[in-house]
Write an enzyme that holds these catalytic residues in place. Structure first.
Site, short mmCIF file in Angstrom:
data_model
loop_
_atom_site.label_atom_id
_atom_site.label_comp_id
_atom_site.label_asym_id
_atom_site.label_seq_id
_atom_site.Cartn_x
_atom_site.Cartn_y
_atom_site.Cartn_z
N ALA A 62 0.85 -1.19 0.00
CA ALA A 62 0.00 0.00 0.00
C ALA A 62 0.88 1.24 0.00
O ALA A 62 2.08 1.16 0.26
CB ALA A 62 -0.92 0.00 1.21
N GLY A 106 -1.20 -4.68 0.76
CA GLY A 106 -2.41 -4.41 0.01
C GLY A 106 -2.41 -5.08 -1.36
O GLY A 106 -3.48 -5.42 -1.89
N GLU A 109 -3.61 -8.52 -0.72
CA GLU A 109 -5.03 -8.45 -0.36
C GLU A 109 -5.89 -8.24 -1.60
O GLU A 109 -6.98 -8.82 -1.71
CB GLU A 109 -5.25 -7.33 0.67
CG GLU A 109 -4.65 -7.68 2.03
CD GLU A 109 -4.67 -6.53 3.01
OE1 GLU A 109 -5.25 -6.68 4.09
OE2 GLU A 109 -4.12 -5.46 2.69
N GLU A 129 2.70 -6.12 7.15
CA GLU A 129 2.25 -4.97 7.92
C GLU A 129 2.77 -4.93 9.35
O GLU A 129 3.05 -3.85 9.89
CB GLU A 129 0.70 -4.93 7.94
CG GLU A 129 0.07 -4.46 6.64
CD GLU A 129 -0.14 -5.59 5.64
OE1 GLU A 129 -0.83 -5.37 4.63
OE2 GLU A 129 0.39 -6.70 5.87
#
Length: 255
Positions: A62, A106, A109, A129
């Protein structure tokens, strides 16, 4: 579009993430992906979607810079990401992620929201993360255990250590690991095979498989039987059975 491009050919769409250097997921990418989903919903003949990244990575995480501007409530980027990824998971045509380089945070994901994932053998796949003192927010803690089981999901999330593509395939996180130069051709062949099938049957399968997680076995079986009867009455079902008897390829009209 600043970060994404897409094209549709032969009933298959290809969406490309183009956000140098690492295709990091940003609010702009999420907004543009949502807009593309709106446009693809209007493509009546669409039967499969390929999602890929330009450059060295599928998506290496991300956008960390946006974390410094994090706001709660309606500005919570996690809610925004989850809403877009839910749309992908519930889309009327299957999404196929073509992963090279890395799918981290991300990026993974996003890939896990797709219906299938094909990876290169050396790709790095993981949720890092916790190394930043945060947790996954785009569905990582909920989707990863569904693919790899609770124990492996705990290991991957709590250590923040990625696995390579071959291991991702071995543990069920990816459908298959291939050489990098083979990835796109392989995924396009899969998409073309799907696109040759009847659209009603594709759409019913996409609604049935999630029953494994959302209902009891008995309820899922009843839904399957009801949908089987519905599909069996279509023109394509009659054509498919006739073609099988006549030993030829069916000519589906998606009706």
């Amino acid at each position: 579009m600043e970060t994404l491009t897409y094209e549709v050919n032969d009933r298959v769409a290809e969406i490309t993430i183009e956000s140098p250097l690492a295709n990091a997921l940003s609010s702009t990418i999420l907004t543009e992906l949502n807009e593309i989903l709106n446009e693809l919903e209007a493509e009546a003949s669409l039967k499969a979607v390929i999602l890929k990244g330009e450059g060295k990575f599928f998506s290496a995480g991300a956008d960390i810079k946006e974390f410094t501007e994090f706001q709660g409530g309606k500005e919570n980027m996690a809610f925004k990401g989850q809403a877009v990824f839910d749309r992908i998971e519930q889309f009327h045509a299957p999404f196929i992620a073509a992963i090279h380089g890395a799918a981290l945070g991300g990026g993974l994901e996003l890939a896990m929201a797709c219906h299938m994932r094909f990876v290169t053998k050396k790709a790095k796949i993981g949720l890092p993360e916790l190394g930043l003192g945060i947790i996954p927010g785009f569905g990582g803690t909920q989707r990863l255990p569904r693919y790899v089981g609770d124990a492996k999901a705990y290991e991957m999330i709590l250590t923040a250590e990625p696995v390579e593509g071959e291991e991702a395939a071995a543990i069920g996180l990816a459908n298959q690991a291939v050489e990098e130069e083979e990835l796109l051709d392989h995924v396009r062949r899969i998409a073309a095979s799907i696109a040759s099938k009847s659209k009603p049957s594709i759409e019913h399968v996409l609604r049935l498989v999630p029953n494994v997680y959302e209902s009891t076995l008995n309820a899922g079986l009843k839904d399957e039987a009801a949908r089987f009867e519905e599909v069996f009455r279509t023109e394509d079902a009659s054509e498919g059975i006739k073609a099988f008897i006549e030993k030829r390829k069916p000519e589906f009209r998606d009706k």
